[in-house]
Write an enzyme that holds these catalytic residues in place. Structure first.
Site, PDB file in Angstrom:
ATOM      1  N   CYS A  46       1.951 -39.216  43.420  1.00  5.79           N
ATOM      2  CA  CYS A  46       1.197 -39.959  42.406  1.00  5.79           C
ATOM      3  C   CYS A  46       1.231 -39.207  41.072  1.00  5.79           C
ATOM      4  O   CYS A  46       2.288 -39.146  40.448  1.00  5.79           O
ATOM      5  CB  CYS A  46      -0.219 -40.262  42.887  1.00  5.79           C
ATOM      6  SG  CYS A  46      -1.009 -41.590  41.916  1.00  5.79           S
ATOM      7  N   HIS A 101       0.478 -43.082  47.447  1.00  5.94           N
ATOM      8  CA  HIS A 101      -0.269 -42.054  48.175  1.00  5.94           C
ATOM      9  C   HIS A 101       0.028 -42.159  49.671  1.00  5.94           C
ATOM     10  O   HIS A 101      -0.811 -42.590  50.471  1.00  5.94           O
ATOM     11  CB  HIS A 101      -1.769 -42.224  47.933  1.00  5.94           C
ATOM     12  CG  HIS A 101      -2.250 -41.685  46.630  1.00  5.94           C
ATOM     13  ND1 HIS A 101      -2.397 -40.331  46.388  1.00  5.94           N
ATOM     14  CD2 HIS A 101      -2.614 -42.315  45.484  1.00  5.94           C
ATOM     15  CE1 HIS A 101      -2.861 -40.150  45.148  1.00  5.94           C
ATOM     16  NE2 HIS A 101      -2.987 -41.344  44.581  1.00  5.94           N
ATOM     17  N   GLU A 116       0.065 -39.782  51.644  1.00  6.69           N
ATOM     18  CA  GLU A 116      -0.609 -38.686  52.344  1.00  6.69           C
ATOM     19  C   GLU A 116      -2.036 -39.012  52.760  1.00  6.69           C
ATOM     20  O   GLU A 116      -2.659 -38.232  53.499  1.00  6.69           O
ATOM     21  CB  GLU A 116      -0.612 -37.445  51.456  1.00  6.69           C
ATOM     22  CG  GLU A 116      -1.748 -37.320  50.464  1.00  6.69           C
ATOM     23  CD  GLU A 116      -1.701 -38.280  49.276  1.00  6.69           C
ATOM     24  OE1 GLU A 116      -2.602 -38.208  48.423  1.00  6.69           O
ATOM     25  OE2 GLU A 116      -0.766 -39.118  49.199  1.00  6.69           O
TER      26      GLU A 116
END
Length: 238
Positions: free
Chosen positions: A89, A177, A179
């Site tokens: 990001c 994102h 993660e």
């Protein structure tokens, strides 16, 4: 083995599934909170890889956040040295900016799970081939970037085109994102909820429902991506 440096730009960022996944892959980790006063940035020789995580600021807001310049410099030197680098990001935007590409407001703000498609380069990429065309990935951003010179576009979106790229053999920027875990997104929602509907045209409950539907599948792909990054860190030292 030198640790992977994980740079945090947001006090509410849990770093998602990244630390546990990399630790299971046998990598030592070093976490650095970029926003802390007096933070000491390690020398390149002290780290085996670099992951820069997200934040709400623009990459060029360096007067308000002077540590962004230190990150930009570190990312550029890490790429030049051939260290494995992964930007997520804001981190992807920072990588693009460190490689002299433009970062600017996206045509739309993205929040929630959006469908992406892999390019031919993405289908053969060591990391991003963990995902497939048609997958839904979690977005929360208002900026985008041009591709740096020589970069390969790996993942594209319908509303915001540049979703993941690779520069050279060992540097990746991923806009979405991949993660996240539910606890971390919930922390962001608590902070943003008073203005969420007005600023993003979404409600917190809508985001929570999408997490319920799509997060588990995303995390399965993300663990493959992070494990491949761990392999890259190990191989870079051989």
């Amino acid at each position: 083995m030198n640790p992977v440096l994980c740079v945090r730009n947001d006090r509410d960022d849990t770093l998602g599934i990244a630390p546990a996944t990399l630790a299971r892959a046998g990598l030592p980790l070093m976490r650095l909170d970029a926003f802390d006063a007096g933070v000491l940035w390690p020398a390149l020789e002290e780290i085996g890889g670099l992951i820069v995580f997200g934040g709400e600021m623009n990459v060029d807001e360096t007067e308000q956040h002077p540590y962004l310049l230190a990150q930009r410099d570190l990312m550029r030197r890490a790429v030049d040295a051939g260290l494995p680098v992964l930007g997520i990001c804001l981190g992807a935007q920072m990588l693009a900016r460190a490689l002299d590409a433009r970062v600017y407001r996206a045509p739309v703000r993205e929040l929630g799970f959006k469908t992406v498609r892999l390019t031919a380069a993405g289908q053969g990429d060591t990391l991003l081939s963990a995902f497939q065309t048609g997958d839904r990935v979690f977005q929360w951003h208002e900026d985008t970037f041009d591709l740096p010179d020589g970069a390969d576009l790996l993942v594209a979106g319908d509303d915001v085109l540049n979703q993941a790229f690779r520069c050279g053999r060992r540097a990746w920027g991923v806009q979405f994102h991949f993660e996240v875990e539910a606890q971390g997104v919930e922390a962001w929602l608590r902070v943003a909820e008073p203005t969420l509907s007005r600023a993003w045209n979404r409600t917190a409950d809508q985001v929570r429902e999408e997490l319920r539907m799509y997060l588990e599948t995303q995390q399965r792909h993300s663990r493959v991506l992070l494990s491949a990054f761990a392999d890259m860190v190990r191989s870079a030292k051989t």
